[in-house]
Write an enzyme that holds these catalytic residues in place. Sequence first.
Site, PDB file in Angstrom:
ATOM      1  N   TYR A   1       0.841  -1.196   0.000  1.00 38.76           N
ATOM      2  CA  TYR A   1       0.000   0.000   0.000  1.00 38.76           C
ATOM      3  C   TYR A   1       0.879   1.249   0.000  1.00 38.76           C
ATOM      4  O   TYR A   1       1.813   1.392   0.790  1.00 38.76           O
ATOM      5  CB  TYR A   1      -0.921   0.030   1.225  1.00 38.76           C
ATOM      6  CG  TYR A   1      -1.588   1.376   1.398  1.00 38.76           C
ATOM      7  CD1 TYR A   1      -2.583   1.793   0.519  1.00 38.76           C
ATOM      8  CD2 TYR A   1      -1.184   2.256   2.400  1.00 38.76           C
ATOM      9  CE1 TYR A   1      -3.159   3.029   0.637  1.00 38.76           C
ATOM     10  CE2 TYR A   1      -1.766   3.510   2.537  1.00 38.76           C
ATOM     11  CZ  TYR A   1      -2.758   3.894   1.652  1.00 38.76           C
ATOM     12  OH  TYR A   1      -3.330   5.125   1.751  1.00 38.76           O
TER      13      TYR A   1
ATOM     14  N   GLY B   1      -5.184   5.853  -0.104  1.00 35.43           N
ATOM     15  CA  GLY B   1      -6.541   5.928   0.402  1.00 35.43           C
ATOM     16  C   GLY B   1      -7.495   5.074  -0.396  1.00 35.43           C
ATOM     17  O   GLY B   1      -7.248   3.881  -0.632  1.00 35.43           O
TER      18      GLY B   1
END
Length: 529
Positions: free
Chosen positions: A72, A79
């Site tokens: 990520y 987000g």
Amino acid sequence: MTIAVTDPGTAQPIASEDPVCFGQGRISIEQITAIARQQHAVSLSQQPSFVRRINAGVAFLDKLLQEDGVIYGVTTGYGDSVTVKVPLEQVYELPVHLIRFHGCGLGDYFSVEEGRAILATRLCSLTQGYSGVSFELLHQLTAYLNLNIVPRIPQEGSVGASGDLTPLSYVAACLIGERDVYYGDDIRPVADVLPLHQLQPLRLRPKEGLAIMNGTAVMTALACLAYQRAEYLTRLSSRITALASLALQGNSHHFDDILFSVKPHQGQNQVAAWIRADLNHVEHPRNSDRLQDRYSIRCAPHIIGVLRDALPWFKQTIENELNSANDNPIIDGIGEHVLHGGHFYGGHIAMVMDTMKTAVANLADLHDRQMALLMDTKFNHGLPANLSAATPERRYINHGFKAVQIGCSAWTAEALKLTMPASVFSRSTECHNQDKVSMGTIAARDCLRVLQLTEQVMAASLLAVQQAVQLRIAQGELCFNSLNSNIQHMLQQLQQQHPLVAEDRPLEYNLRQLVSQLQQQHWPLYQDT
């Protein structure tokens, strides 16, 4: 060890002994505050375990990138855009885009002191060794602190999860040579300042933009500064109460040790002991048949004690957050784990700041009530109206502290208005990815404003109460030599700087001087804690 740091007024190196070392143990609130005030330089640990942990995180991320691993914020968007896969040839551009699109902060700018606290707090989190950042980044942060290159950070734009993204983007941007910094007495583009110290803009590694920005450093830094101020106010509030009791010919037995032994709140008892020591059971003829003083005197330990008793919890919680890895994902380089979570959530700091601002505002309210007693001839036991020291023939046109009391009412009202808890105003944002947020940074900013307003009330109260005590002495109703030596010394200092208000004069300068002095903790109050 001596490290050169830069004086903000001259941009010249100054010597700092015993730098605060990051990466080898817990950092305290007091150390962050000292760094913020340019009282200490900073350094990085050379312990092998720390070096290994930092290098392992970098090596592990490099390994995952070579294996085309999904991380990520490294190989994905941010987000709600986590589902967007970023091509490997663009992963080094991704942090720059994160920094730039978050460059939308507004409002007033944090001060140099606050900016330095933010830098030191972020350095503390990154040196936990679980953010996947390189030594190049840590050295750049360290250099900025030691050279006093301070990012100019707008105060508004953070919801406190995913951390302080927008304000911390200004830290990240300055590390890569973009945006403005405080340097010396100037505000300058950081790109103009770096060459002065042979520094180069960083080329951030893939995780490093997220590591700088996705954390609680702004709210936690402000909490560190707020804690130091709130702690001192419990001491000053106790001293002002003792002086108010003397001025109002109060009953010193309200602070008796036997009385307080039956209600064993430790902080409350400490406050009562401070006031008791200041009063030293000085008794005077009373102009009233009241057996008990009004609550703003008699219950002062119970009011101040609430904040005093909360301080250990505040300190533990703030320092736990300070000494945490609070970005996402967490990179365990040695164990080779990427752990996705929500450590950027600032709920603990939000709760501390919401609680602190309420307790502090109660001090403003306390001293506003004490001021009301001192001004009013119906309640002040023979003191002149509005504490004017005018001669009898001049009393018709002089008004003493009348307007100062009005100011106290205004400052207190504003402080009380700001006690609405920010943490309950969570808003869903960012395509409902950030659907529950902490508002910790807003709570911290509110708390600092409440502290400022309360400090103004206390400065006014101190100015007024010292005048009231001087009037009692002048009227022969109080013997200066009967007072505690600490009280005598403080009264003498105050009287030298702030003579009696006999003829009306503007008091703004006096008030500003007192506010500055109490914020610098000018008076060493109650050191025997």
